[in-house]
Scaffold this motif. Structure first.
Motif, PDB file in Angstrom:
ATOM      1  N   SER A 143     -20.611  -6.365  14.546  1.00 54.11           N
ATOM      2  CA  SER A 143     -19.487  -5.983  13.696  1.00 54.11           C
ATOM      3  C   SER A 143     -19.123  -7.186  12.840  1.00 54.11           C
ATOM      4  O   SER A 143     -19.466  -8.328  13.154  1.00 54.11           O
ATOM      5  N   VAL A 144     -18.428  -6.910  11.753  1.00 58.10           N
ATOM      6  CA  VAL A 144     -18.070  -7.957  10.796  1.00 58.10           C
ATOM      7  C   VAL A 144     -16.588  -7.850  10.486  1.00 58.10           C
ATOM      8  O   VAL A 144     -16.067  -6.758  10.263  1.00 58.10           O
ATOM      9  N   LEU A 145     -15.908  -8.995  10.489  1.00 54.96           N
ATOM     10  CA  LEU A 145     -14.529  -9.080  10.021  1.00 54.96           C
ATOM     11  C   LEU A 145     -14.499 -10.013   8.818  1.00 54.96           C
ATOM     12  O   LEU A 145     -15.052 -11.121   8.864  1.00 54.96           O
ATOM     13  N   ARG A 146     -13.877  -9.543   7.760  1.00 52.37           N
ATOM     14  CA  ARG A 146     -13.831 -10.333   6.520  1.00 52.37           C
ATOM     15  C   ARG A 146     -12.412 -10.798   6.259  1.00 52.37           C
ATOM     16  O   ARG A 146     -11.460 -10.012   6.316  1.00 52.37           O
ATOM     17  N   HIS A 147     -12.269 -12.090   5.985  1.00 50.88           N
ATOM     18  CA  HIS A 147     -10.959 -12.649   5.651  1.00 50.88           C
ATOM     19  C   HIS A 147     -10.595 -12.267   4.216  1.00 50.88           C
ATOM     20  O   HIS A 147     -11.397 -12.426   3.298  1.00 50.88           O
ATOM     21  N   ILE A 148      -9.388 -11.774   4.049  1.00 54.69           N
ATOM     22  CA  ILE A 148      -8.894 -11.403   2.730  1.00 54.69           C
ATOM     23  C   ILE A 148      -7.623 -12.201   2.445  1.00 54.69           C
ATOM     24  O   ILE A 148      -6.664 -12.156   3.222  1.00 54.69           O
ATOM     25  N   ASP A 149      -7.613 -12.949   1.341  1.00 49.80           N
ATOM     26  CA  ASP A 149      -6.424 -13.680   0.906  1.00 49.80           C
ATOM     27  C   ASP A 149      -5.686 -12.829  -0.120  1.00 49.80           C
ATOM     28  O   ASP A 149      -6.236 -12.491  -1.178  1.00 49.80           O
ATOM     29  N   LEU A 150      -4.444 -12.475   0.194  1.00 50.23           N
ATOM     30  CA  LEU A 150      -3.637 -11.639  -0.688  1.00 50.23           C
ATOM     31  C   LEU A 150      -2.725 -12.497  -1.549  1.00 50.23           C
ATOM     32  O   LEU A 150      -2.354 -13.614  -1.184  1.00 50.23           O
ATOM     33  N   LYS A 151      -2.359 -11.931  -2.678  1.00 48.34           N
ATOM     34  CA  LYS A 151      -1.355 -12.578  -3.513  1.00 48.34           C
ATOM     35  C   LYS A 151       0.023 -12.233  -2.962  1.00 48.34           C
ATOM     36  O   LYS A 151       0.296 -11.096  -2.623  1.00 48.34           O
ATOM     37  N   THR A 152       0.871 -13.215  -2.878  1.00 48.28           N
ATOM     38  CA  THR A 152       2.213 -12.980  -2.344  1.00 48.28           C
ATOM     39  C   THR A 152       3.020 -12.149  -3.334  1.00 48.28           C
ATOM     40  O   THR A 152       3.054 -12.431  -4.526  1.00 48.28           O
ATOM     41  N   ASN A 153       3.645 -11.099  -2.805  1.00 46.31           N
ATOM     42  CA  ASN A 153       4.472 -10.246  -3.659  1.00 46.31           C
ATOM     43  C   ASN A 153       5.899 -10.115  -3.153  1.00 46.31           C
ATOM     44  O   ASN A 153       6.684  -9.357  -3.700  1.00 46.31           O
ATOM     45  N   GLY A 154       6.204 -10.853  -2.076  1.00 40.88           N
ATOM     46  CA  GLY A 154       7.560 -10.832  -1.560  1.00 40.88           C
ATOM     47  C   GLY A 154       7.904  -9.628  -0.724  1.00 40.88           C
ATOM     48  O   GLY A 154       9.016  -9.526  -0.218  1.00 40.88           O
ATOM     49  N   SER A 155       6.944  -8.700  -0.552  1.00 41.85           N
ATOM     50  CA  SER A 155       7.240  -7.500   0.233  1.00 41.85           C
ATOM     51  C   SER A 155       7.175  -7.751   1.726  1.00 41.85           C
ATOM     52  O   SER A 155       7.690  -6.975   2.507  1.00 41.85           O
TER      53      SER A 155
END
Length: 448
Positions: free
Chosen positions: A105-117
């Motif tokens: 199995s594979v887990l991928r790191h995702i960096d999100l843009k901060t939106n304050g939510s």
């Protein structure tokens, strides 16, 4: 001479995997879907290796830093799934489940843009099955979809954007794979040979036995149903109508059926009754087959079948010791170094960059607490563990952690509880400072 026809190949682990990877994976998934035994094996392994989740416990030496880490980590755990469906404990279980069933199995790191939510750290994990690795990709220094560097160092994976088995793939670029750097990935599988770069389903050794056991069980059921159809037949002169001629059901399919209590009129002379056989070796064959499947899967026979008729405390404990050794290997050789610690380190790195965690020269050390091993006989096992601590075989911290608890939290909760009952002058029998069964207990005064 008996081994004259026995031939073995000298191919590498990756050549062997390339020839059978998808076939074994698809057969294993079908076995899990269609067989209670396949589903049971998967549930037992995942529940013992992960449980409700492997805990990350800060151990920086500073209570303030530990509390900062703990609060930020607990908040992120609930929001860790990029799809917004699971928490981190659930993702651990599903990653292990996919690894056991499909081989990897594979887990991928995702960096999100901060939106304050959300106040949680804006990094997420996207879970993928091994099917999304483009094993057919043939690029420079790439094998089975894995890009390699010097000495076989992993550089990244070529991943499909969508699962290749999805029926609703977009028409454009549906089968194109893109390169994802290794630092953004967690590739989870069990290496069984040096140089192995892809995982093989854990069901590979037992697939044939599992299918044969399914066929054997079905044959035994059909046999019993047939023998229950105790029928008598009346003979008729040649040329008479045969009531056993094939007929058609509601869908037009031809059938021939013998029903319980049936008297078939097929002649005018006499009646002949069927003589069902009462001999069967199904029970012995079933037990032997299930024992073989359990051994091949690394679990015990009673875990697979729930049959405890021949079990006692000694046999259960002996079997569970071997099983727990396997679980510990999976936890500390695969899950800890290749899943939990990389995720925690990335969390710490991104947390300090985002200002959620204060920058510390020594960083943020942490411990891992594995799921507790449920005792077979709680009283006997607990007494044995206490003796092991008193003899120095286990530290108190290891003793508490073995029960799936953070020892610092246990100490803090216990201190708060004792202080509160002393303040209100309340007595409980669970107070460890009081004698048990009239026996005197030793109190140790701690200064400071």
């Amino acid at each position: 001479r008996r081994n004259r026809g026995w031939r073995g190949r000298g191919t590498s682990a990756n050549v062997e995997a390339a020839l059978a990877l998808s076939i074994l994976r698809n057969r294993a998934r079908e076995f899990v879907r269609d067989s209670w035994a396949g589903q049971r094996i998967l549930d037992v392994l995942v529940s013992h290796c992960v449980g409700t989740g492997i805990q990350v416990v800060p151990n920086t030496g500073s209570d303030r830093a530990d509390n900062k880490f703990r609060l930020a980590w607990e908040e992120w755990e609930e929001a860790s799934d990029a799809e917004g469906v699971m928490n981190f404990g659930t993702m651990q279980a599903l990653a292990v489940r996919s690894m056991v069933e499909g081989g990897e199995s594979v887990l991928r790191h995702i960096d999100l843009k901060t939106n304050g939510s959300s106040s949680a750290l804006p990094i997420r994990l996207l879970g993928l099955e091994g099917d999304q690795i483009d094993g057919s990709y043939r690029g420079e220094a790439t094998r089975l979809g894995v890009k390699l560097g010097e000495y076989g160092q992993r550089k990244g994976l070529y991943l499909f954007k969508h699962h290749p088995g999805d029926e609703n793939l977009p028409l454009t670029n549906a089968r194109e794979a893109s390169f994802v750097p290794w630092g953004d990935l967690i590739h989870l599988y069990r290496p069984q040979r040096f140089g192995q770069i892809r995982g093989v389903t854990w069901y590979a050794p037992i697939l044939l036995t599992g299918k044969e056991m399914q066929d054997l069980t079905e044959a035994a059921i059909v046999k019993e149903r047939t023998q229950a159809s105790f029928a008598g037949f009346m003979k008729r002169q040649p040329g008479g109508i045969n009531p056993l001629n094939t007929k058609e059901d509601d869908q037009g399919r031809k059938i021939t059926r013998i029903e319980p209590g049936m008297i078939a009129d097929i002649g005018e002379a006499d009646i002949v009754f069927s003589q069902p056989s009462g001999q069967s070796s199904f029970g012995e064959a079933y037990i032997a087959g299930m024992q073989a499947m359990a051994a091949g899967a690394g679990i015990t026979y009673d875990q697979l079948t729930g049959d405890l008729t021949r079990a006692n405390y000694s046999s259960l404990r002996a079997g569970k010791i071997e099983f727990r050794r396997l679980v510990e290997q999976v936890q500390w050789h695969i899950l800890a170094p290749r899943l939990i610690r990389p995720v925690a380190r990335r969390f710490i790195q991104r947390g300090m960059l985002a200002g959620i965690l204060p920058v510390r020269r020594d960083g943020y050390r942490f411990d891992l607490v594995m799921p507790a091993n449920e005792p077979i006989d709680p009283k006997k096992d607990l007494e044995a563990d206490i003796l092991a601590v008193r003899a120095g075989r286990l530290s108190p911290q290891e003793f508490i952690s073995a029960w799936g608890r953070d020892w610092r939290k246990v100490v803090a909760d216990t201190a708060a509880f004792l202080a509160e009952i002393d303040k209100k002058n309340v007595t409980f029998d669970i107070d460890a400072r009081r004698p048990v069964n009239g026996q005197a207990t030793q109190r140790v005064e701690v200064e400071g």
